[in-house]
Design a protein around this motif. Sequence first.
Motif, PDB file in Angstrom:
ATOM      1  N   SER A  13       0.839  -1.196   0.000  1.00  0.00           N
ATOM      2  CA  SER A  13       0.000   0.000   0.000  1.00  0.00           C
ATOM      3  C   SER A  13       0.870   1.239   0.000  1.00  0.00           C
ATOM      4  O   SER A  13       2.030   1.201   0.402  1.00  0.00           O
ATOM      5  CB  SER A  13      -0.903   0.026   1.236  1.00  0.00           C
ATOM      6  N   ASP A  14       0.273   2.357  -0.419  1.00  0.00           N
ATOM      7  CA  ASP A  14       0.954   3.637  -0.234  1.00  0.00           C
ATOM      8  C   ASP A  14       0.584   4.182   1.145  1.00  0.00           C
ATOM      9  O   ASP A  14      -0.012   3.488   1.968  1.00  0.00           O
ATOM     10  CB  ASP A  14       0.596   4.614  -1.359  1.00  0.00           C
ATOM     11  N   CYS A  15       0.930   5.435   1.406  1.00  0.00           N
ATOM     12  CA  CYS A  15       0.760   5.989   2.748  1.00  0.00           C
ATOM     13  C   CYS A  15      -0.691   6.228   3.144  1.00  0.00           C
ATOM     14  O   CYS A  15      -0.961   6.613   4.288  1.00  0.00           O
ATOM     15  CB  CYS A  15       1.560   7.288   2.890  1.00  0.00           C
ATOM     16  N   ARG A  16      -1.627   5.947   2.240  1.00  0.00           N
ATOM     17  CA  ARG A  16      -3.030   6.032   2.631  1.00  0.00           C
ATOM     18  C   ARG A  16      -3.385   4.983   3.672  1.00  0.00           C
ATOM     19  O   ARG A  16      -4.436   5.098   4.327  1.00  0.00           O
ATOM     20  CB  ARG A  16      -3.924   5.905   1.405  1.00  0.00           C
ATOM     21  N   TYR A  39       4.859   4.495  -5.678  1.00  0.00           N
ATOM     22  CA  TYR A  39       3.728   4.473  -4.759  1.00  0.00           C
ATOM     23  C   TYR A  39       3.151   5.885  -4.644  1.00  0.00           C
ATOM     24  O   TYR A  39       3.873   6.876  -4.762  1.00  0.00           O
ATOM     25  CB  TYR A  39       4.164   3.988  -3.375  1.00  0.00           C
ATOM     26  N   GLY A  40       1.846   5.967  -4.397  1.00  0.00           N
ATOM     27  CA  GLY A  40       1.228   7.258  -4.183  1.00  0.00           C
ATOM     28  C   GLY A  40       1.341   8.207  -5.354  1.00  0.00           C
ATOM     29  O   GLY A  40       1.374   9.425  -5.174  1.00  0.00           O
ATOM     30  N   GLY A  41       1.422   7.654  -6.570  1.00  0.00           N
ATOM     31  CA  GLY A  41       1.522   8.488  -7.761  1.00  0.00           C
ATOM     32  C   GLY A  41       2.929   8.913  -8.114  1.00  0.00           C
ATOM     33  O   GLY A  41       3.136   9.590  -9.130  1.00  0.00           O
ATOM     34  N   LYS A  42       3.918   8.535  -7.306  1.00  0.00           N
ATOM     35  CA  LYS A  42       5.312   8.855  -7.630  1.00  0.00           C
ATOM     36  C   LYS A  42       5.784   8.026  -8.819  1.00  0.00           C
ATOM     37  O   LYS A  42       5.367   6.873  -8.979  1.00  0.00           O
ATOM     38  CB  LYS A  42       6.230   8.573  -6.437  1.00  0.00           C
ATOM     39  N   PRO A  43       6.706   8.561  -9.617  1.00  0.00           N
ATOM     40  CA  PRO A  43       7.266   7.738 -10.696  1.00  0.00           C
ATOM     41  C   PRO A  43       8.140   6.624 -10.135  1.00  0.00           C
ATOM     42  O   PRO A  43       8.776   6.788  -9.087  1.00  0.00           O
ATOM     43  CB  PRO A  43       8.103   8.742 -11.508  1.00  0.00           C
ATOM     44  N   LEU A  44       8.142   5.497 -10.809  1.00  0.00           N
ATOM     45  CA  LEU A  44       8.998   4.378 -10.417  1.00  0.00           C
ATOM     46  C   LEU A  44      10.333   4.567 -11.112  1.00  0.00           C
ATOM     47  O   LEU A  44      10.465   4.388 -12.318  1.00  0.00           O
ATOM     48  CB  LEU A  44       8.359   3.051 -10.836  1.00  0.00           C
ATOM     49  N   ASP A 124       3.373 -13.374 -12.611  1.00  0.00           N
ATOM     50  CA  ASP A 124       3.987 -13.925 -13.819  1.00  0.00           C
ATOM     51  C   ASP A 124       2.989 -14.773 -14.612  1.00  0.00           C
ATOM     52  O   ASP A 124       3.113 -14.917 -15.834  1.00  0.00           O
ATOM     53  CB  ASP A 124       5.200 -14.788 -13.450  1.00  0.00           C
ATOM     54  N   GLN A 125       1.984 -15.320 -13.905  1.00  0.00           N
ATOM     55  CA  GLN A 125       0.979 -16.172 -14.550  1.00  0.00           C
ATOM     56  C   GLN A 125      -0.234 -15.368 -15.030  1.00  0.00           C
ATOM     57  O   GLN A 125      -1.205 -15.952 -15.518  1.00  0.00           O
ATOM     58  CB  GLN A 125       0.534 -17.258 -13.572  1.00  0.00           C
ATOM     59  N   GLY A 126      -0.162 -14.049 -14.876  1.00  0.00           N
ATOM     60  CA  GLY A 126      -1.225 -13.209 -15.410  1.00  0.00           C
ATOM     61  C   GLY A 126      -2.260 -12.732 -14.421  1.00  0.00           C
ATOM     62  O   GLY A 126      -3.230 -12.055 -14.806  1.00  0.00           O
ATOM     63  N   VAL A 127      -2.110 -13.070 -13.144  1.00  0.00           N
ATOM     64  CA  VAL A 127      -3.034 -12.567 -12.132  1.00  0.00           C
ATOM     65  C   VAL A 127      -2.852 -11.058 -12.008  1.00  0.00           C
ATOM     66  O   VAL A 127      -1.725 -10.558 -11.950  1.00  0.00           O
ATOM     67  CB  VAL A 127      -2.793 -13.251 -10.769  1.00  0.00           C
ATOM     68  N   THR A 128      -3.934 -10.317 -11.970  1.00  0.00           N
ATOM     69  CA  THR A 128      -3.861  -8.856 -11.874  1.00  0.00           C
ATOM     70  C   THR A 128      -3.749  -8.429 -10.416  1.00  0.00           C
ATOM     71  O   THR A 128      -4.051  -9.204  -9.492  1.00  0.00           O
ATOM     72  CB  THR A 128      -5.111  -8.209 -12.486  1.00  0.00           C
ATOM     73  N   MET A 129      -3.353  -7.184 -10.190  1.00  0.00           N
ATOM     74  CA  MET A 129      -3.259  -6.680  -8.827  1.00  0.00           C
ATOM     75  C   MET A 129      -4.620  -6.687  -8.125  1.00  0.00           C
ATOM     76  O   MET A 129      -4.695  -7.098  -6.957  1.00  0.00           O
ATOM     77  CB  MET A 129      -2.654  -5.277  -8.817  1.00  0.00           C
ATOM     78  N   PRO A 130      -5.721  -6.261  -8.778  1.00  0.00           N
ATOM     79  CA  PRO A 130      -7.017  -6.366  -8.101  1.00  0.00           C
ATOM     80  C   PRO A 130      -7.375  -7.797  -7.721  1.00  0.00           C
ATOM     81  O   PRO A 130      -7.962  -8.036  -6.657  1.00  0.00           O
ATOM     82  CB  PRO A 130      -8.000  -5.796  -9.132  1.00  0.00           C
ATOM     83  N   GLU A 131      -7.015  -8.758  -8.576  1.00  0.00           N
ATOM     84  CA  GLU A 131      -7.285 -10.161  -8.250  1.00  0.00           C
ATOM     85  C   GLU A 131      -6.406 -10.623  -7.089  1.00  0.00           C
ATOM     86  O   GLU A 131      -6.876 -11.309  -6.180  1.00  0.00           O
ATOM     87  CB  GLU A 131      -7.035 -11.039  -9.480  1.00  0.00           C
ATOM     88  N   SER A 158      -5.191  -3.150  -4.569  1.00  0.00           N
ATOM     89  CA  SER A 158      -5.697  -3.279  -5.933  1.00  0.00           C
ATOM     90  C   SER A 158      -5.339  -2.068  -6.787  1.00  0.00           C
ATOM     91  O   SER A 158      -5.237  -2.175  -8.012  1.00  0.00           O
ATOM     92  CB  SER A 158      -7.219  -3.473  -5.914  1.00  0.00           C
ATOM     93  N   GLU A 159      -5.127  -0.916  -6.152  1.00  0.00           N
ATOM     94  CA  GLU A 159      -4.786   0.302  -6.875  1.00  0.00           C
ATOM     95  C   GLU A 159      -3.282   0.480  -7.052  1.00  0.00           C
ATOM     96  O   GLU A 159      -2.839   1.411  -7.738  1.00  0.00           O
ATOM     97  CB  GLU A 159      -5.359   1.513  -6.137  1.00  0.00           C
ATOM     98  N   LEU A 160      -2.485  -0.400  -6.464  1.00  0.00           N
ATOM     99  CA  LEU A 160      -1.032  -0.299  -6.560  1.00  0.00           C
ATOM    100  C   LEU A 160      -0.569  -0.826  -7.921  1.00  0.00           C
ATOM    101  O   LEU A 160      -0.936  -1.934  -8.318  1.00  0.00           O
ATOM    102  CB  LEU A 160      -0.393  -1.120  -5.434  1.00  0.00           C
ATOM    103  N   PRO A 161       0.238  -0.068  -8.660  1.00  0.00           N
ATOM    104  CA  PRO A 161       0.742  -0.569  -9.944  1.00  0.00           C
ATOM    105  C   PRO A 161       1.566  -1.843  -9.766  1.00  0.00           C
ATOM    106  O   PRO A 161       2.360  -1.959  -8.820  1.00  0.00           O
ATOM    107  CB  PRO A 161       1.610   0.581 -10.459  1.00  0.00           C
ATOM    108  N   GLU A 162       1.396  -2.779 -10.672  1.00  0.00           N
ATOM    109  CA  GLU A 162       2.111  -4.054 -10.559  1.00  0.00           C
ATOM    110  C   GLU A 162       3.615  -3.866 -10.512  1.00  0.00           C
ATOM    111  O   GLU A 162       4.303  -4.508  -9.706  1.00  0.00           O
ATOM    112  CB  GLU A 162       1.739  -4.960 -11.738  1.00  0.00           C
ATOM    113  N   GLN A 163       4.149  -3.002 -11.357  1.00  0.00           N
ATOM    114  CA  GLN A 163       5.600  -2.826 -11.384  1.00  0.00           C
ATOM    115  C   GLN A 163       6.119  -2.236 -10.086  1.00  0.00           C
ATOM    116  O   GLN A 163       7.239  -2.534  -9.655  1.00  0.00           O
ATOM    117  CB  GLN A 163       6.000  -1.948 -12.577  1.00  0.00           C
ATOM    118  N   SER A 164       5.326  -1.408  -9.448  1.00  0.00           N
ATOM    119  CA  SER A 164       5.729  -0.843  -8.158  1.00  0.00           C
ATOM    120  C   SER A 164       5.783  -1.936  -7.098  1.00  0.00           C
ATOM    121  O   SER A 164       6.716  -1.985  -6.282  1.00  0.00           O
ATOM    122  CB  SER A 164       4.748   0.253  -7.735  1.00  0.00           C
ATOM    123  N   TYR A 165       4.784  -2.809  -7.103  1.00  0.00           N
ATOM    124  CA  TYR A 165       4.750  -3.915  -6.145  1.00  0.00           C
ATOM    125  C   TYR A 165       5.918  -4.858  -6.376  1.00  0.00           C
ATOM    126  O   TYR A 165       6.573  -5.306  -5.418  1.00  0.00           O
ATOM    127  CB  TYR A 165       3.429  -4.650  -6.292  1.00  0.00           C
TER     128      TYR A 165
END
Length: 246
Positions: A13-16, A39-44, A124-131, A158-165
Amino acid sequence: MSAPLFLFSGVGSDCRMFTPVIDRLKDDFAIVPWDMPGYGGKPLDDGFTFAGMADAVVEDMNRAGIARAVFLGHSIGGMLAQEIAARHPGRVAALILSGTTPVFGSPDGEFQKQFLAARLAPLDQGVTMPELAQSFAKDLLGSNPDPEAGPTATTLMSELPEQSYRAGLTCLVTFNRREELARIAVPTLLIAGEQDTNAPLKTMQRMAEKIRGARIETLPETGHLAPLECPGRFAEAVRRFLNDLP
């Protein structure tokens, strides 16, 4: 307390995640939520290492004219707080370490490899962050969480970008500041969830024993998401600690 309170979130999660805690403290303390890269809209960017983030925090402090701060970090955020204490001890007024450890994994690195492979396999198997988020909270919560804790944790992940995670997990497994614990020379509070399996109470108790003068606050029936599970008790523990600072 005149020094501002910087907040660092966990990897999911971000700081929320601190919003219910901030709401209870914001009228009395200056609070700076500081999100990790991506996170939190910052660039990766390429600064997603503990050293890179610690230096970035200090650069932001310099720009804002902040000499010293209190750093409250949860999970990987607690590791970042320890990294700042190791790299920039003069900038630390106090530490609050929540649900965290001084080192991740095993000396031979095998646990880290297995952990990272297991966490990244669904993506890697295609599961999305919301899933992925649908099963995130249930394994982390204690036996008596605030009713909003699970849904909020699910939404935030679910709102966290996959690459950030992915970047957060890759950074997480590199942490080791165990030898520096005894060198921490500022007031330190550790907040431990009684039922936390990611940062077990016994581990945090050993941390407290190695940090000179540290105090530890144990939150009953609480798992790994303490700021969401029991924000009232969490905020009061922080408030008592901050009010005792010179």
